[in-house]
Design a protein around this motif. Sequence first.
Motif, PDB file in Angstrom:
ATOM      1  N   ASP A 292       0.775  -7.240  15.415  1.00  0.00           N
ATOM      2  CA  ASP A 292       2.068  -6.964  14.803  1.00  0.00           C
ATOM      3  C   ASP A 292       3.123  -6.580  15.823  1.00  0.00           C
ATOM      4  O   ASP A 292       4.320  -6.527  15.492  1.00  0.00           O
ATOM      5  CB  ASP A 292       1.933  -5.837  13.774  1.00  0.00           C
ATOM      6  CG  ASP A 292       1.364  -4.572  14.378  1.00  0.00           C
ATOM      7  OD1 ASP A 292       0.312  -4.661  15.037  1.00  0.00           O
ATOM      8  OD2 ASP A 292       1.958  -3.488  14.195  1.00  0.00           O
ATOM      9  N   GLN A 293       2.720  -6.313  17.063  1.00  0.00           N
ATOM     10  CA  GLN A 293       3.683  -5.955  18.100  1.00  0.00           C
ATOM     11  C   GLN A 293       4.124  -7.174  18.916  1.00  0.00           C
ATOM     12  O   GLN A 293       4.729  -7.033  19.983  1.00  0.00           O
ATOM     13  CB  GLN A 293       3.091  -4.881  19.019  1.00  0.00           C
ATOM     14  CG  GLN A 293       2.894  -3.542  18.326  1.00  0.00           C
ATOM     15  CD  GLN A 293       2.270  -2.478  19.219  1.00  0.00           C
ATOM     16  OE1 GLN A 293       2.122  -2.655  20.421  1.00  0.00           O
ATOM     17  NE2 GLN A 293       1.893  -1.360  18.620  1.00  0.00           N
ATOM     18  N   ALA A 294       3.847  -8.345  18.394  1.00  0.00           N
ATOM     19  CA  ALA A 294       4.300  -9.571  19.057  1.00  0.00           C
ATOM     20  C   ALA A 294       5.809  -9.548  19.208  1.00  0.00           C
ATOM     21  O   ALA A 294       6.541  -9.177  18.289  1.00  0.00           O
ATOM     22  CB  ALA A 294       3.870 -10.795  18.254  1.00  0.00           C
ATOM     23  N   GLY A 295       6.278  -9.927  20.374  1.00  0.00           N
ATOM     24  CA  GLY A 295       7.702 -10.016  20.643  1.00  0.00           C
ATOM     25  C   GLY A 295       8.286  -8.809  21.333  1.00  0.00           C
ATOM     26  O   GLY A 295       9.378  -8.906  21.923  1.00  0.00           O
ATOM     27  N   VAL A 296       7.595  -7.662  21.287  1.00  0.00           N
ATOM     28  CA  VAL A 296       8.161  -6.457  21.921  1.00  0.00           C
ATOM     29  C   VAL A 296       7.510  -6.173  23.281  1.00  0.00           C
ATOM     30  O   VAL A 296       8.021  -5.349  24.040  1.00  0.00           O
ATOM     31  CB  VAL A 296       8.031  -5.216  21.010  1.00  0.00           C
ATOM     32  CG1 VAL A 296       8.805  -5.431  19.714  1.00  0.00           C
ATOM     33  CG2 VAL A 296       6.578  -4.883  20.715  1.00  0.00           C
ATOM     34  N   TRP A 297       6.401  -6.828  23.572  1.00  0.00           N
ATOM     35  CA  TRP A 297       5.765  -6.656  24.876  1.00  0.00           C
ATOM     36  C   TRP A 297       6.348  -7.642  25.884  1.00  0.00           C
ATOM     37  O   TRP A 297       6.775  -8.746  25.531  1.00  0.00           O
ATOM     38  CB  TRP A 297       4.260  -6.859  24.779  1.00  0.00           C
ATOM     39  CG  TRP A 297       3.532  -5.710  24.146  1.00  0.00           C
ATOM     40  CD1 TRP A 297       3.275  -5.523  22.813  1.00  0.00           C
ATOM     41  CD2 TRP A 297       2.975  -4.575  24.819  1.00  0.00           C
ATOM     42  NE1 TRP A 297       2.595  -4.343  22.612  1.00  0.00           N
ATOM     43  CE2 TRP A 297       2.391  -3.724  23.835  1.00  0.00           C
ATOM     44  CE3 TRP A 297       2.911  -4.178  26.159  1.00  0.00           C
ATOM     45  CZ2 TRP A 297       1.761  -2.533  24.151  1.00  0.00           C
ATOM     46  CZ3 TRP A 297       2.277  -2.983  26.477  1.00  0.00           C
ATOM     47  CH2 TRP A 297       1.710  -2.170  25.484  1.00  0.00           C
ATOM     48  N   ARG A 298       6.375  -7.226  27.158  1.00  0.00           N
ATOM     49  CA  ARG A 298       6.763  -8.079  28.271  1.00  0.00           C
ATOM     50  C   ARG A 298       5.781  -7.843  29.415  1.00  0.00           C
ATOM     51  O   ARG A 298       4.988  -6.901  29.397  1.00  0.00           O
ATOM     52  CB  ARG A 298       8.185  -7.757  28.762  1.00  0.00           C
ATOM     53  CG  ARG A 298       9.284  -7.937  27.736  1.00  0.00           C
ATOM     54  CD  ARG A 298       9.553  -9.398  27.411  1.00  0.00           C
ATOM     55  NE  ARG A 298      10.713  -9.509  26.541  1.00  0.00           N
ATOM     56  CZ  ARG A 298      10.677  -9.380  25.210  1.00  0.00           C
ATOM     57  NH1 ARG A 298       9.512  -9.133  24.611  1.00  0.00           N
ATOM     58  NH2 ARG A 298      11.767  -9.499  24.491  1.00  0.00           N
ATOM     59  N   ALA A 299       5.863  -8.700  30.420  1.00  0.00           N
ATOM     60  CA  ALA A 299       5.040  -8.541  31.622  1.00  0.00           C
ATOM     61  C   ALA A 299       5.935  -8.575  32.849  1.00  0.00           C
ATOM     62  O   ALA A 299       6.976  -9.246  32.868  1.00  0.00           O
ATOM     63  CB  ALA A 299       3.997  -9.646  31.712  1.00  0.00           C
ATOM     64  N   ARG A 300       5.526  -7.844  33.869  1.00  0.00           N
ATOM     65  CA  ARG A 300       6.199  -7.848  35.169  1.00  0.00           C
ATOM     66  C   ARG A 300       5.138  -7.646  36.249  1.00  0.00           C
ATOM     67  O   ARG A 300       3.999  -7.269  35.955  1.00  0.00           O
ATOM     68  CB  ARG A 300       7.248  -6.752  35.266  1.00  0.00           C
ATOM     69  CG  ARG A 300       6.744  -5.349  34.949  1.00  0.00           C
ATOM     70  CD  ARG A 300       7.578  -4.267  35.631  1.00  0.00           C
ATOM     71  NE  ARG A 300       7.389  -4.290  37.086  1.00  0.00           N
ATOM     72  CZ  ARG A 300       7.992  -3.449  37.915  1.00  0.00           C
ATOM     73  NH1 ARG A 300       8.817  -2.518  37.456  1.00  0.00           N
ATOM     74  NH2 ARG A 300       7.776  -3.520  39.218  1.00  0.00           N
ATOM     75  N   THR A 301       5.502  -7.905  37.496  1.00  0.00           N
ATOM     76  CA  THR A 301       4.578  -7.579  38.571  1.00  0.00           C
ATOM     77  C   THR A 301       4.456  -6.058  38.673  1.00  0.00           C
ATOM     78  O   THR A 301       5.294  -5.314  38.170  1.00  0.00           O
ATOM     79  CB  THR A 301       5.050  -8.162  39.906  1.00  0.00           C
ATOM     80  OG1 THR A 301       6.389  -7.743  40.154  1.00  0.00           O
ATOM     81  CG2 THR A 301       4.976  -9.682  39.891  1.00  0.00           C
ATOM     82  N   LEU A 376       4.935 -12.472  24.162  1.00  0.00           N
ATOM     83  CA  LEU A 376       5.741 -11.730  25.130  1.00  0.00           C
ATOM     84  C   LEU A 376       7.219 -12.076  24.993  1.00  0.00           C
ATOM     85  O   LEU A 376       7.963 -12.134  25.974  1.00  0.00           O
ATOM     86  CB  LEU A 376       5.248 -12.012  26.548  1.00  0.00           C
ATOM     87  CG  LEU A 376       3.802 -11.586  26.839  1.00  0.00           C
ATOM     88  CD1 LEU A 376       3.370 -12.035  28.223  1.00  0.00           C
ATOM     89  CD2 LEU A 376       3.638 -10.075  26.703  1.00  0.00           C
ATOM     90  N   GLY A 377       7.646 -12.284  23.764  1.00  0.00           N
ATOM     91  CA  GLY A 377       9.073 -12.529  23.512  1.00  0.00           C
ATOM     92  C   GLY A 377       9.581 -13.807  24.119  1.00  0.00           C
ATOM     93  O   GLY A 377      10.740 -13.871  24.560  1.00  0.00           O
ATOM     94  N   ASP A 378       8.726 -14.858  24.139  1.00  0.00           N
ATOM     95  CA  ASP A 378       9.069 -16.155  24.725  1.00  0.00           C
ATOM     96  C   ASP A 378       9.430 -16.050  26.203  1.00  0.00           C
ATOM     97  O   ASP A 378      10.204 -16.856  26.737  1.00  0.00           O
ATOM     98  CB  ASP A 378      10.214 -16.822  23.953  1.00  0.00           C
ATOM     99  CG  ASP A 378       9.785 -17.268  22.571  1.00  0.00           C
ATOM    100  OD1 ASP A 378       8.625 -17.693  22.418  1.00  0.00           O
ATOM    101  OD2 ASP A 378      10.604 -17.173  21.631  1.00  0.00           O
TER     102      ASP A 378
END
Length: 439
Positions: A292-301, A376-378
Amino acid sequence: MTIDRRQLLRLAGAAGLGTGLLAGCTASEEGSAIASGPIDLKLWTHDPGYATYFTGAASDPDLVGGSPWTYAVDVTSIAPADIVSRLVNQAVAARPLPNLAGLVIDQFPRVMRAGIAQNLFVDLTSLTEPLGDQLLKTQPYTVDGKVYAIESDNSVSVMYYRADLFAELGIPADVATWEELLGIGAEVAAETGQAIGMVSNGDNGAIVNGFAQMLLQRGGNLYDADGELTVLSDESIEVLALMAEGVRSGALLSITDPYGGAAAAALKDSKLIATVMPNWYKVYGLEANVPDQAGVWRARTIPAFAAGGHIASTMGGTAFAVLKGQAETDAAVDFLQRTYLTPEGQLARYGAGAYLPTLVDLYDTPEFQQITDPYLGDQRILEVYGAGANDMPVFYQAAGASVLRDSLGGPLLRAIHGQADPEEALREGLRAYERQAPA
């Protein structure tokens, strides 16, 4: 298998098997190599994702078109810890072996002693060597300078974070260093009880893996390329001290199982709002536990250490080995090369299970650069993974890795919880290791 009686005895002893298994045992004879035509490959793996990929790849003309063989793949599902034991048992008892076997990275050290890898598996160095530095993660599966298994996934570690909560709490998404991030995390923890990372306080494997992930990023290692211990280092002491400070301040959440119920609860309750984990954790940790938290997570180095190191790390992995001395061996090598060491194979592997390329140049190709991740919010996620892959540390293993893991787990945990000095904890673990390590 063309393994003689002496080799079989050594295999059995190295694996801790009773010599009673060898009564009346004779090594099986090598079959005539099948040079072309229909071939049925037997494959052992623990992961249904690999089963799906390999069975589909067997009939994919983009992958196997032009091969002298036409393939079918028969998969047997076996628990990760049982695969090595069954391989050795079957070899000792001269019973049928698979053509391909998937070896989880922390199980591979079991075949790094007593000539087990050399006796059971094909030396694949002729496939990997021409690729040079372009091919990542060969070192964990190397014995005496020879590569005996091919990695399935780069397992590059990045930082996943809740973009919505970072914005709400005023945490910059581009924090430059661990030291700065943990300072911010301490303030957040004091105000809200939320954590920007986690460490394990559970089993020895999870404890040491978490430490090693951070140590590799800092530029340290558990072993060097020659299999000599390098655990006691300035980098190790620094990493342990930083982990301890993070736990003390609440910036890092100490949790029993990073993959189980406790982590799932922390994610669902928004108590854990960021974590450094390999790419596979997005599927098995985030999507599985908080869809349900799809779209609010992101990734970075990963934020760098102020004193140096890398912007990425690695943890986990599964590599495939080819069993030697069989009629199907040449075909199995051809199949593995086509499905694992070609651009087409690596793109198909990503499509089948989001397994990241191990050929580092592929991250810059349009086919991978254009991939977006809905969870990851596209985000154009291969840009992040690619940056990590281009600065990913090398991970070395040795035959005593499982003993080292069990020896270090308790002392590391005490240091992380502020109950022991980091350097003394490392020395304590090494003393225990030296009492038990295989010669």
